[in-house]
Scaffold this motif. Sequence first.
Motif, PDB file in Angstrom:
ATOM      1  N   UNK A   1      11.052   9.570  -8.492  1.00  0.00           N
ATOM      2  CA  UNK A   1      10.249   8.754  -9.392  1.00  0.00           C
ATOM      3  C   UNK A   1      10.087   7.362  -8.781  1.00  0.00           C
ATOM      4  N   UNK A   2       8.877   6.837  -8.801  1.00  0.00           N
ATOM      5  CA  UNK A   2       8.598   5.519  -8.226  1.00  0.00           C
ATOM      6  C   UNK A   2       8.238   4.570  -9.362  1.00  0.00           C
ATOM      7  N   UNK A   3       8.984   3.477  -9.467  1.00  0.00           N
ATOM      8  CA  UNK A   3       8.763   2.479 -10.512  1.00  0.00           C
ATOM      9  C   UNK A   3       8.457   1.126  -9.880  1.00  0.00           C
ATOM     10  N   UNK A   4       7.865   0.236 -10.673  1.00  0.00           N
ATOM     11  CA  UNK A   4       7.600  -1.114 -10.203  1.00  0.00           C
ATOM     12  C   UNK A   4       6.369  -1.191  -9.332  1.00  0.00           C
ATOM     13  N   UNK A   5       6.316  -2.224  -8.527  1.00  0.00           N
ATOM     14  CA  UNK A   5       5.161  -2.456  -7.665  1.00  0.00           C
ATOM     15  C   UNK A   5       4.959  -3.936  -7.447  1.00  0.00           C
TER      16      UNK A   5
ATOM     17  N   UNK B   1       5.854  -5.161 -11.052  1.00  0.00           N
ATOM     18  CA  UNK B   1       7.282  -5.288 -10.755  1.00  0.00           C
ATOM     19  C   UNK B   1       8.078  -5.568 -12.029  1.00  0.00           C
ATOM     20  N   UNK B   2       7.478  -6.320 -12.950  1.00  0.00           N
ATOM     21  CA  UNK B   2       8.183  -6.675 -14.182  1.00  0.00           C
ATOM     22  C   UNK B   2       8.290  -5.501 -15.157  1.00  0.00           C
ATOM     23  N   UNK B   3       7.537  -4.442 -14.886  1.00  0.00           N
ATOM     24  CA  UNK B   3       7.606  -3.254 -15.731  1.00  0.00           C
ATOM     25  C   UNK B   3       8.693  -2.278 -15.279  1.00  0.00           C
ATOM     26  N   UNK B   4       9.396  -2.610 -14.182  1.00  0.00           N
ATOM     27  CA  UNK B   4      10.382  -1.678 -13.629  1.00  0.00           C
ATOM     28  C   UNK B   4      11.424  -1.236 -14.645  1.00  0.00           C
ATOM     29  N   UNK B   5      12.086  -2.151 -15.392  1.00  0.00           N
ATOM     30  CA  UNK B   5      13.102  -1.690 -16.355  1.00  0.00           C
ATOM     31  C   UNK B   5      12.546  -0.722 -17.399  1.00  0.00           C
ATOM     32  N   UNK B   6      11.380  -1.015 -17.963  1.00  0.00           N
ATOM     33  CA  UNK B   6      10.827  -0.117 -18.984  1.00  0.00           C
ATOM     34  C   UNK B   6      10.449   1.230 -18.379  1.00  0.00           C
ATOM     35  N   UNK B   7       9.953   1.238 -17.148  1.00  0.00           N
ATOM     36  CA  UNK B   7       9.626   2.513 -16.490  1.00  0.00           C
ATOM     37  C   UNK B   7      10.892   3.311 -16.215  1.00  0.00           C
TER      38      UNK B   7
ATOM     39  N   UNK C   1       0.819  -1.216   0.000  1.00  0.00           N
ATOM     40  CA  UNK C   1       0.000   0.000   0.000  1.00  0.00           C
ATOM     41  C   UNK C   1       0.849   1.261   0.000  1.00  0.00           C
ATOM     42  N   UNK C   2       1.972   1.260   0.730  1.00  0.00           N
ATOM     43  CA  UNK C   2       2.827   2.452   0.762  1.00  0.00           C
ATOM     44  C   UNK C   2       3.499   2.666  -0.590  1.00  0.00           C
ATOM     45  N   UNK C   3       4.039   1.593  -1.183  1.00  0.00           N
ATOM     46  CA  UNK C   3       4.662   1.738  -2.506  1.00  0.00           C
ATOM     47  C   UNK C   3       3.634   2.227  -3.521  1.00  0.00           C
ATOM     48  N   UNK C   4       2.421   1.655  -3.486  1.00  0.00           N
ATOM     49  CA  UNK C   4       1.374   2.085  -4.409  1.00  0.00           C
ATOM     50  C   UNK C   4       0.977   3.531  -4.210  1.00  0.00           C
ATOM     51  N   UNK C   5       0.822   3.945  -2.937  1.00  0.00           N
ATOM     52  CA  UNK C   5       0.442   5.332  -2.643  1.00  0.00           C
ATOM     53  C   UNK C   5       1.526   6.304  -3.104  1.00  0.00           C
ATOM     54  N   UNK C   6       2.787   5.954  -2.877  1.00  0.00           N
ATOM     55  CA  UNK C   6       3.873   6.836  -3.302  1.00  0.00           C
ATOM     56  C   UNK C   6       3.952   6.930  -4.819  1.00  0.00           C
ATOM     57  N   UNK C   7       3.700   5.812  -5.492  1.00  0.00           N
ATOM     58  CA  UNK C   7       3.750   5.848  -6.961  1.00  0.00           C
ATOM     59  C   UNK C   7       2.665   6.758  -7.518  1.00  0.00           C
ATOM     60  N   UNK C   8       1.462   6.647  -6.955  1.00  0.00           N
ATOM     61  CA  UNK C   8       0.360   7.507  -7.419  1.00  0.00           C
ATOM     62  C   UNK C   8       0.567   8.964  -7.032  1.00  0.00           C
TER      63      UNK C   8
END
Length: 412
Positions: A93-97, A102-108, A74-81
């Motif tokens: 900048x917050x990437x992944x999740x 999580x698998x989108x981290x490199x492209x982000x 929830x904290x990682x999600x809230x920070x990303x938003x």
Amino acid sequence: MANRSGSADLPLHSGRVPKWLGERMTRLGAVITEAIVHHYGREEFLDRLSHPFWFQSFGAVMGMDWHSSGITTSVIGALKRGLNPLSNELGLHVCGGRGAQSRKTPSELFEVGNRVGFDAGRLAETSRLVAKVDSAAVQDGFDLYLHGFVVADDGKWVVIQQGMNGETRQARRYHWRSRGLTNFVDSPHAAIEGRGQGEILNLADRRADLSRNGQLDLLKNLSPERIAKEAAALMVQECGSKKSAPKDQLELPHLIMPAHHDVRESDINMKRLSGNIAAAVEQGPADFKELLLVPGVGARTVKALAMVAEVIHGAPCRFSDPARFSLAHGGKDRHPFPVPIKVYDETISVMKSAVSKARLGREEELEALKRLDEQSRRLENYVTGPDLKEIVAGEFRQSSSLGGRSVFGWES
């Protein structure tokens, strides 16, 4: 910060964060981050994220379950938003999740790198290495399912990832920090949260250097038959004598998050809680509300602000009892009490007003919050207050008037 700084046991909890709470966590998490960056800079915020005790307290003050594994997601999600729309201002900048995110981290990371100019390829490789270390080099029975990568414009970063053990119904959180990290396989973690569960294979410990080199030598120089013979001899030797822990093994602080869901007095440093409450009571009605210049802020909100102020300004040693911070805005499962929506919204309003004015050079409201935290620490040395049962009972009595809400609905 390149070494482990503590450990904790995190019970696995199922369920989702309701939309009404998730939206508020996004706003409060972002404005607390803005205040920390304003006062102390981006480096300090990254340091806070890499500290497991602070991270758990940060989630608790935002109304999440104070002790469960759900705080990480929830904290990682809230920070990303909340932080990504502010990335131009904060340089964060917050990437992944979780899961597929999580698998989108490199492209982000490549997307952010193309905008701000850091070496995204190197950071994408870092992301993959970090995940590999905690899933392969550290074989402790926890399967990774969350990978959050927080990076600043200058390329400095924090990684927070979490694994679960379905059999024991527990989770383990791993914290990494780029500052001070020189080797991905030589004690790289800022912290690993999780109760010890027997012997584990940790080839990412600097004390495993001889083991790593020895394994390579064995593979180069010995036949499979010779390796089997050497292993059998070692097993006989091990059974004959109980070895003590290495002398260079550091004793780490352990934050044991209990299985019980309710908040108990044993979970809280009551001396600190009494200081929080006394500062709010003594300063709030007298002059704190006037100083903030925010109309409609009640005494109950000032109590919440005292704990938010500590999350912003407190030293690492202040966060050994994250359960205390759940008394700011309660919890979504009614532990320790339902989330008081009116108080939560007032807290966000005060914080947004303070940060907005500070951007224009008017520091009085943010400085007032800092003084509230300082007052809490002074008062805790000699004040006493009600016990926890009395505090929680009082919160339940006024819950409906404060807009008390949980996953079970509104309080009547």
